[in-house]
Design a protein around this motif. Sequence first.
Motif, short mmCIF file in Angstrom:
data_model
loop_
_atom_site.label_atom_id
_atom_site.label_comp_id
_atom_site.label_asym_id
_atom_site.label_seq_id
_atom_site.Cartn_x
_atom_site.Cartn_y
_atom_site.Cartn_z
N CYS A 17 -3.57 -9.53 -22.83
CA CYS A 17 -4.02 -8.84 -24.04
C CYS A 17 -5.54 -8.73 -23.99
O CYS A 17 -6.24 -9.72 -23.75
CB CYS A 17 -3.58 -9.59 -25.29
N LYS B 71 -1.55 -5.26 -23.07
CA LYS B 71 -1.83 -4.70 -24.39
C LYS B 71 -3.34 -4.54 -24.54
O LYS B 71 -4.09 -5.50 -24.37
CB LYS B 71 -1.29 -5.60 -25.49
N SER C 262 0.80 -1.16 -23.70
CA SER C 262 0.63 -0.91 -25.13
C SER C 262 -0.84 -0.64 -25.39
O SER C 262 -1.70 -1.47 -25.10
CB SER C 262 1.09 -2.14 -25.94
N TRP D 195 4.89 -11.79 -29.40
CA TRP D 195 5.06 -11.09 -28.13
C TRP D 195 6.17 -11.73 -27.33
O TRP D 195 7.03 -11.05 -26.77
CB TRP D 195 3.74 -11.13 -27.38
N SER E 250 6.91 -6.13 -30.99
CA SER E 250 5.76 -5.33 -30.59
C SER E 250 4.94 -4.88 -31.78
O SER E 250 4.25 -3.89 -31.74
CB SER E 250 6.24 -4.11 -29.81
N SER F 271 2.13 -4.18 -34.33
CA SER F 271 0.70 -3.99 -34.07
C SER F 271 -0.16 -4.90 -34.92
O SER F 271 -1.37 -4.91 -34.79
CB SER F 271 0.33 -2.53 -34.37
#
Length: 546
Positions: free
Chosen positions: A405, A430, A455, A535, A540, A542
């Motif tokens: 991430c 992500k 993502s 996660w 998923s 946001s």
Amino acid sequence: MGQSASAHGSSPGGSSPGSSHHRYVTANQSDSVDAQLPLGIFGDKQDYISEIPDECLAIIFQSLSSGDRKRCSLVCRRWFLVEGQSRQRLSLNATADIHAHIPAIFSRFDSVTKLALRCDRKSSSINDEALALISLRCRNLTRLKLRGCRQVTDLGMTFIAKNCKVLKKFSCGSCTFGAEGMNALLDHCSSLEELSVKRLRGVNDGVVAPPIGPGAAASSLKSICLKELYNGLSFGPLIIGSKNLRILKLLRCLGDWDRLLETISYREQNNLVEIHLERLQLSDIGLTAISKCSELEVLHLLKALDCTNAGVVAVAEHCKLLRKLHIDGWRSNRIGDEALIAIAKNSLNLQEFVLIGLNPSSVSMSAIASNCKKLERLALCGSETIGDAEISYIAEKCVALRKLCIKGCHVSDQGIEAFAWGCPNLVKIKVKKCSEVTSDVADWLRARRTFLTVSLDVEEIEVEAVEVSASDAGEQEDGVEYPSSVSRVTNGGSGGAAANADGSSSNNAGRSLPFKSWLGFLGGRSLVACTFGRWLNGNSSSNGVI
């Protein structure tokens, strides 16, 4: 089962719509399913569902969702009885109106071992009398959760403690009983293993709260979680006396915690493997004490402004078994390269690493990427110094990395392109609030690594962490902050009633002025959620980081 049994099918002996070769007959209604069974599937007209033993039927019910269980219980009298007798989890809307229905509820659900009682902010909750009645009918409870039960006092908790002595897990939030009720629980429930206390207002009343613990439960307690307590240090005797404690979570509790952590570190036997510290009055003295926990595997150090490189280095050098490490420096620049290089040299078993609000250099990031060979999950959030070069080190060196991430960093398309060849085990990346990363590179990366989930959020603008007043502060759970005006539906396992987030009251009249101002400080919304939980569970959303 859904194809062979229907509560509202066609009439007996008739044909189903659109089917000429399946005829239906009604099963024996006296002691079997009131449903319609198709002929020709098994070659005869026998009602096989009615032959399922009660024990097997109970196992089937336990594998269903809460809604499916409730619908199945209405099929016939037998299913209604078996479903009630086999239900072990139950969640109730614990308003005062439920008092009259308690005998009927627990006559049907007479095998409940896990119970959740929730009341919303605007309703009057059950009182001591109702809780005493529940405790008499649920003597085999092993788990109990109370949320927003503001009419329950020390007397009601005493009933629970004396009648439910096999409790193993107890959790309460936004309740008003005090130290006397908590001590009664600890004295009588000698098998208690997990204790979670959030916003216990009875303990918050007054400047000095009576000490809590250790009690008979101290020998069995393995996990203690204290959250948003004005007098959290009143639990000090319990924490110190719990010799077999494995997990300690101290989240947004007032008081100087250095001395308590030092006292724990002096114990001959220290079994702590997981410690969470968030927004505490904590310094390097406390971290040095934590470094004596040689079996420590998980450490979350979030927004502790007085902690510096020295404290983190002490932990890294002495806690060689660290698997998960989360550090939120809150952009104070007091934790930097020195601490990160020490982590890279000593934490060779590190599998999950979250860095928030830190500004590491390429030297420290290169050391982490080169030395932490087992690193599988990495989050880099809110850093002003992490750019394409640092990301390239990660892509090249972190061969075991599976999930990454990147949020609020100065990363561009060039840095993301490195993952087209690097990190061969990467399954998800992500990128959020990185304005120089475009959707084109995300599509390009997906085309080259078809099994990689990418993502990307390029539309949001990075917002600095701000402080809000207590009335504006939202409820935070699992790393995602919810506005306080939003109600959520909670499902208590197999059984469930709709309830507010935690049942806490919106009226702050019961809090002292220092507590109000303290909550104003705590109300600052996190720049990023420091958890991989959602996660890892495949969510998923946001709202969280990962």
